[in-house]
Write a protein that holds these residues in place. Structure first.
Motif, PDB file in Angstrom:
ATOM      1  N   TYR A  26      54.943  55.342  13.958  1.00 25.00           N
ATOM      2  CA  TYR A  26      54.599  56.558  14.708  1.00 25.00           C
ATOM      3  C   TYR A  26      55.859  57.257  15.197  1.00 25.00           C
ATOM      4  O   TYR A  26      56.000  58.470  15.069  1.00 25.00           O
ATOM      5  N   ILE A  27      56.798  56.492  15.730  1.00 23.23           N
ATOM      6  CA  ILE A  27      58.044  57.077  16.232  1.00 23.23           C
ATOM      7  C   ILE A  27      58.864  57.659  15.081  1.00 23.23           C
ATOM      8  O   ILE A  27      59.355  58.781  15.154  1.00 23.23           O
ATOM      9  N   PRO A  65      58.489  64.152  14.095  1.00 23.75           N
ATOM     10  CA  PRO A  65      59.723  64.955  14.174  1.00 23.75           C
ATOM     11  C   PRO A  65      60.292  64.975  15.594  1.00 23.75           C
ATOM     12  O   PRO A  65      59.560  64.841  16.574  1.00 23.75           O
ATOM     13  N   LYS A  66      61.611  65.142  15.684  1.00 19.69           N
ATOM     14  CA  LYS A  66      62.294  65.135  16.983  1.00 19.69           C
ATOM     15  C   LYS A  66      61.682  66.136  17.960  1.00 19.69           C
ATOM     16  O   LYS A  66      61.609  65.873  19.148  1.00 19.69           O
ATOM     17  N   GLN A  67      61.263  67.274  17.441  1.00 21.85           N
ATOM     18  CA  GLN A  67      60.718  68.315  18.313  1.00 21.85           C
ATOM     19  C   GLN A  67      59.455  67.864  19.044  1.00 21.85           C
ATOM     20  O   GLN A  67      59.106  68.413  20.080  1.00 21.85           O
ATOM     21  N   ASP A  68      58.771  66.866  18.506  1.00 20.05           N
ATOM     22  CA  ASP A  68      57.508  66.412  19.085  1.00 20.05           C
ATOM     23  C   ASP A  68      57.631  65.115  19.876  1.00 20.05           C
ATOM     24  O   ASP A  68      56.627  64.533  20.271  1.00 20.05           O
ATOM     25  N   ILE A  86      66.193  57.922  14.685  1.00 17.21           N
ATOM     26  CA  ILE A  86      65.932  57.922  13.242  1.00 17.21           C
ATOM     27  C   ILE A  86      65.108  59.129  12.837  1.00 17.21           C
ATOM     28  O   ILE A  86      65.286  59.671  11.752  1.00 17.21           O
ATOM     29  N   SER A  87      64.214  59.543  13.707  1.00 22.55           N
ATOM     30  CA  SER A  87      63.357  60.682  13.395  1.00 22.55           C
ATOM     31  C   SER A  87      64.210  61.894  13.064  1.00 22.55           C
ATOM     32  O   SER A  87      65.286  62.083  13.605  1.00 22.55           O
ATOM     33  N   THR A  88      63.673  62.713  12.189  1.00 19.25           N
ATOM     34  CA  THR A  88      64.366  63.942  11.830  1.00 19.25           C
ATOM     35  C   THR A  88      63.561  65.134  12.318  1.00 19.25           C
ATOM     36  O   THR A  88      62.428  64.985  12.757  1.00 19.25           O
TER      37      THR A  88
END
Length: 163
Positions: free
Chosen positions: A110-111, A115-118, A142-144
């Protein structure tokens, strides 16, 4: 009356053009994800592959948790988000060679898939469900973002290094 009609037609044209451009943008993004890479499979093909491979690992509790986690996503995009998150969770579960998908793999996937914005909404949802995510803080890096999406393989390697 003629001026009002012209204004209405102009406004309608502007709105319709905007909606067509927005729809085209999302269709183009989907098209880019479906283009085969060097290995002959696209990102969407790999996502489906991992979901199919890990399907026996998903129990009812894991499916219910996934549905709960994607509930804040607008219904129009929920299926796409659910598939992306399920693909990441499945890849992580297969890499870790677990017998069933547990909360640990669900939180990691999930993480990483969000996306980073969320991340603000992600943390709010996890807090609302009373799930402690502090041990997974490194995974937030790690999220993009929406624009610089990384592949399922790149993220899996980073998850292995951070856990």
């Amino acid at each position: 009356m003629e001026d009002f009609t012209l204004i209405l037609i102009g406004l309608w044209t502007f709105i319709m053009a905007g909606l067509v451009f927005i729809g085209g943008y999302f269709m183009f993004r989907k098209f880019l994800k479906s283009i085969p890479k060097a290995d002959g499979m696209s990102e969407l093909d790999w996502q489906k592959f991992y979901i199919d491979e890990a399907l026996p690992l998903w129990n009812d509790d894991a499916k219910a948790m996934l549905n709960e986690l994607v509930s804040p996503v607008p219904e129009l995009f929920r299926d796409v988000a659910k598939e992306k998150i399920a693909g990441r969770i499945s890849k992580i579960a297969l890499d870790e060679q677990v017998e069933t998908i547990e909360l640990e793999q669900i939180i990691k996937g999930y993480i990483v898939a969000t996306p980073k914005q969320d991340h603000k909404f992600l943390k709010k949802k996890l807090t609302e469900l009373e799930i402690d995510y502090t041990e997974h803080e490194p995974l937030f890096n790690i999220s993009t973002g929406y624009k610089e999406e990384s592949s399922i393989f790149e993220q899996s390697e980073q998850v292995k290094r951070n856990t």
